[in-house]
Write a protein that holds these residues in place. Structure first.
Motif: not given
Length: 58
Positions: A16-22
């Motif tokens: 979920q953090t990676w999705v937010w980053m992206m």
């Protein structure tokens, strides 16, 4: 179809953090890093999305 019992994926909060980053970060380098992490873990963004959709249905 993804078989999560066979494949080992990172913990959901990290994904979920990676999705937010992206998607939410205003920094192009951070967006690329999130995208690259998802692709490295799942092989494609489509497979990452499929995994998240399945997790949300559980």
């Amino acid at each position: 179809m993804l078989d999560s019992s066979k494949d080992q994926y990172p913990p959901l909060p990290l994904i979920q953090t990676w999705v937010w980053m992206m998607t939410q970060s205003g920094d192009a380098d951070i967006q690329r890093k999130g995208q690259n992490n998802l692709i490295a873990s799942f092989g494609s963004l489509a497979k990452a999305n499929e995994y998240l959709v399945k997790k949300n249905q559980d």
